[in-house]
Enzyme design. Structure first.
Site, PDB file in Angstrom:
ATOM      1  N   SER A  24     102.118 -17.965  33.982  1.00  0.00           N
ATOM      2  CA  SER A  24     101.416 -18.093  32.708  1.00  0.00           C
ATOM      3  C   SER A  24     100.014 -17.522  32.778  1.00  0.00           C
ATOM      4  O   SER A  24      99.342 -17.398  31.755  1.00  0.00           O
ATOM      5  CB  SER A  24     101.332 -19.562  32.292  1.00  0.00           C
ATOM      6  OG  SER A  24     100.569 -20.285  33.249  1.00  0.00           O
TER       7      SER A  24
ATOM      8  N   HIS B 170     107.648 -15.430  30.365  1.00  0.00           N
ATOM      9  CA  HIS B 170     106.879 -16.679  30.306  1.00  0.00           C
ATOM     10  C   HIS B 170     107.543 -17.650  29.345  1.00  0.00           C
ATOM     11  O   HIS B 170     107.393 -17.552  28.131  1.00  0.00           O
ATOM     12  CB  HIS B 170     105.428 -16.396  29.892  1.00  0.00           C
ATOM     13  CG  HIS B 170     104.599 -17.641  29.824  1.00  0.00           C
ATOM     14  ND1 HIS B 170     103.560 -17.798  28.940  1.00  0.00           N
ATOM     15  CD2 HIS B 170     104.664 -18.807  30.527  1.00  0.00           C
ATOM     16  CE1 HIS B 170     103.024 -18.996  29.095  1.00  0.00           C
ATOM     17  NE2 HIS B 170     103.683 -19.616  30.050  1.00  0.00           N
TER      18      HIS B 170
ATOM     19  N   GLU C 164     107.381 -15.181  26.184  1.00  0.00           N
ATOM     20  CA  GLU C 164     106.521 -14.003  26.186  1.00  0.00           C
ATOM     21  C   GLU C 164     107.085 -13.011  27.205  1.00  0.00           C
ATOM     22  O   GLU C 164     107.216 -13.334  28.395  1.00  0.00           O
ATOM     23  CB  GLU C 164     105.083 -14.389  26.556  1.00  0.00           C
ATOM     24  CG  GLU C 164     104.393 -15.178  25.453  1.00  0.00           C
ATOM     25  CD  GLU C 164     102.995 -15.634  25.822  1.00  0.00           C
ATOM     26  OE1 GLU C 164     102.101 -15.561  24.965  1.00  0.00           O
ATOM     27  OE2 GLU C 164     102.788 -16.086  26.977  1.00  0.00           O
TER      28      GLU C 164
ATOM     29  N   ASN D 273      98.131 -18.384  25.649  1.00  0.00           N
ATOM     30  CA  ASN D 273      97.036 -18.994  26.399  1.00  0.00           C
ATOM     31  C   ASN D 273      95.702 -18.295  26.154  1.00  0.00           C
ATOM     32  O   ASN D 273      94.643 -18.937  26.189  1.00  0.00           O
ATOM     33  CB  ASN D 273      97.354 -19.019  27.889  1.00  0.00           C
ATOM     34  CG  ASN D 273      98.399 -20.076  28.229  1.00  0.00           C
ATOM     35  OD1 ASN D 273      98.704 -20.928  27.399  1.00  0.00           O
ATOM     36  ND2 ASN D 273      98.938 -20.019  29.419  1.00  0.00           N
TER      37      ASN D 273
END
Length: 593
Positions: free
Chosen positions: A427, A448, A460, A498
């Site tokens: 991540s 991800h 992702e 993120n």
């Protein structure tokens, strides 16, 4: 100022003013609607007629109650109509000069005991108050759109505001069925102060061509449970409005994260201000329409079916929650799965965890016992990576440590057959660093998943500068087959979710650190005003403060922006061992299990 605020004037009958008038009339207040445009006043009356008619149809109010509500709403085009108001709420456009003119005129019209409230979310309440003849009665009353539905109201005090005025409007907000949050005077207050920084970063991410608008919006909806993606939300708010708010925030903070992304200025100057103009980040059927229509930026329909490699078997490396969840997802989708851990016992334990998860699904009626047994039969536990010799796709879900991952990829390079796709679930670490640990970097890609993997729909798909088109196409196809939504992004810190989520969380910590607002008020503001499923401090304690700090450090190291430096309060809590729910204490304390 002990008045119960029975008569309220609303100045400005746009969408927000009309919504506030609707809320007030339904709560039994006499409402004086004022707008220089007769057409706006007629629209406001028509809107109230329509909303109350729907309420009658749904048996929420009676026809008699509807007549009473409509009778309590009167419209005018002259500010003199506010003379008898106990409270005036202005919601005219976000222009300091315009608002100042309204307040100056009201000073000469309303009684000295009347309270004057501004609906601004960007301009200085203190400055408006200071130029008033009665600064002690001026405050901010920030409703959220749509006002009838949104529960949050920010009650904004300046250093000049009299406490009885704050108490009076707070009681009113409670009587309206809202959740009032007391805040100080700074641009954006709590909710927009956090929200607009996030929206600005999303606009900058799109402008840099890092990801498509569709993928950015899908990532934040599916990865964070948000009701709207950031670019959709900017179009709804109005790109010109967002730019004004960000300019005010930047003037106050000098934080680069608040400096409006150039694309916001370009769109605003071109008149492409979002839904109200029929075009912003997206193109709409007509001005004011919610229906998005295809345009030049709309991705082409997927073509080239079968362009990727055939995937029949999958290896999952790891024995933790994420590895177990990913193995469960692939097995449920019909793939043969090899689940490898450091020792057969750990792999068996991970399979047992999957069995419990599947049994819960059976108990809830989401799958049959037969389907559970078939899914489990597809999972083969293994005590070493050598079991991956024949898999078509190897997915690593081990500790978030670059050295460990590189070692694992070097091992996979020796074990896996030629043509196997090698994927990392990192991540925050560079995917290319894992790829370079192999002799086949073209076969390495990021996948991800989000926790819990069986429930979360987002993946992702992270391609490096070395990833081949064929491998990228393969992983997108596989992601769709396991009933997940793939979004494409490049190999940089934080990817999409993120990179947008953690600066927002960091800014929330800074608000508490600066004693601007409390944990509870900030969490309530983002749940009720931003539609977030969890407030930032609830989320930080769930994620883990150590994990959050590690991600924030990676983002800061990659982008070198001072605004991304982890808040000292977060570093102090981690140093003290207060890591969130898992340790029983983070930003809040939790009962030990």
């Amino acid at each position: 100022m002990d008045t119960p605020l029975n008569t309220v004037a609303v100045v400005g009958l746009g969408t927000m003013g009309t919504g506030i008038a609707d809320v007030l009339t339904r709560a039994g207040r006499e409402v004086i609607g004022i707008d220089i445009s007769e057409q706006a006043a007629r629209r406001a009356v028509a809107s109230l007629e329509a909303s109350t008619a729907r309420a009658v149809t749904r048996e929420r109010i009676t026809e008699e109650e509807r007549r009473d509500i409509l009778a309590r709403f009167r419209t005018f085009t002259d500010l003199q109509a506010a003379a008898d108001a106990d409270l005036v709420i202005e919601v005219v456009p976000e222009s300091y000069e315009l608002k100042q003119q309204v307040f100056a005129a009201l000073d000469a019209i309303v009684a000295p005991t009347a309270i004057l409230a501004t609906g601004t979310n960007a301009l200085s309440v203190t400055r408006l108050a200071a130029e008033s003849s009665h600064p002690e009665r001026v405050l901010g009353l920030h409703f959220f759109n749509p006002a009838p539905a949104m529960k949050l109201v920010e009650v904004v005090s300046s250093v000049l505001t009299a406490p009885p005025a704050v108490e009076a409007v707070t009681r009113l907000a409670l009587d309206l069925g809202k959740e009032p949050v007391a805040v100080g005077d700074r641009p954006g207050f709590v909710a927009d102060g956090l929200l607009f920084g996030y929206l600005n970063q999303a606009a900058a991410m799109y402008e840099s061509k890092y990801a498509s608008r569709e993928d950015i919006d899908a990532a934040m909806k599916l990865g964070c449970g948000l009701p709207m993606g950031p670019l959709e939300l900017l179009d709804l708010i109005g790109i010109d409005t967002a730019r004004t708010v960000l300019e005010a925030m930047y003037t106050d903070s000098h934080d680069r994260l608040h400096a409006p992304a150039p694309i916001l200025g370009q769109l605003a100057e071109a008149g492409l201000t979002g839904r109200k103009a029929g075009r912003g980040f997206y193109t709409y059927e007509a001005p004011g329409s919610t229906a998005v229509v295809p345009d030049a930026q709309t991705p082409a329909a997927a073509t080239g079916a079968g362009a990727g490699r055939e995937i029949r078997s999958v290896g999952v490396a790891g024995s933790g929650t994420m590895a177990s969840g990913i193995a469960e997802v692939f097995a449920k989708a019909g793939y043969d799965v090899v689940l490898a851990a450091r020792g057969l016992e750990k792999a068996e334990t991970a399979k047992s965890r999957i069995a419990k998860s599947l049994s819960r699904s059976v108990d809830k009626g989401r799958m049959s016992a037969e389907a559970r047994d078939e899914t489990l039969a597809r999972i083969t536990p293994a005590g070493a990576l050598e079991a991956f010799a024949e898999v078509d796709l190897a997915v690593e879900a081990v500790a978030e440590d670059l050295g460990i991952k590189q070692q694992l990829f070097a091992t996979l390079d020796k074990i896996c057959k030629p043509g196997a796709v090698l994927a990392t679930t990192t991540s925050s670490l560079p995917v290319v660093a894992c790829a370079r640990a192999t002799s086949r970097p073209q076969d390495v890609i990021g996948m991800h998943f989000f926790n819990p993997a069986p429930a979360m729909k987002l993946v992702e798909v992270v391609r490096t500068v070395l990833t081949s088109d064929e491998v990228h196409a393969t992983v997108r196809e596989v992601t769709t087959k396991i009933r997940k939504h793939p979004v494409d992004c490049g190999d940089r810190a934080g990817f999409i979710v993120n990179a947008l989520l953690f600066p927002y969380l960091n800014n929330a910590i800074k608000m508490v650190q600066e004693h601007y607002a409390s944990l509870d008020d900030i969490d309530a503001a983002m749940r009720l005003g931003g539609g977030y499923p969890m407030g930032p401090f609830e989320l930080l304690d769930v994620v883990g403060l150590d994990v959050s700090l590690a991600i924030e450090k990676v983002l800061h190291a990659e982008f070198r922006d001072p605004g991304l430096a982890p808040a000292p309060l977060l570093e102090h809590l981690v140093a003290a061992g207060c890591l969130g729910r898992k340790t029983g204490r983070g930003f809040r304390e939790y009962a030990r299990r």
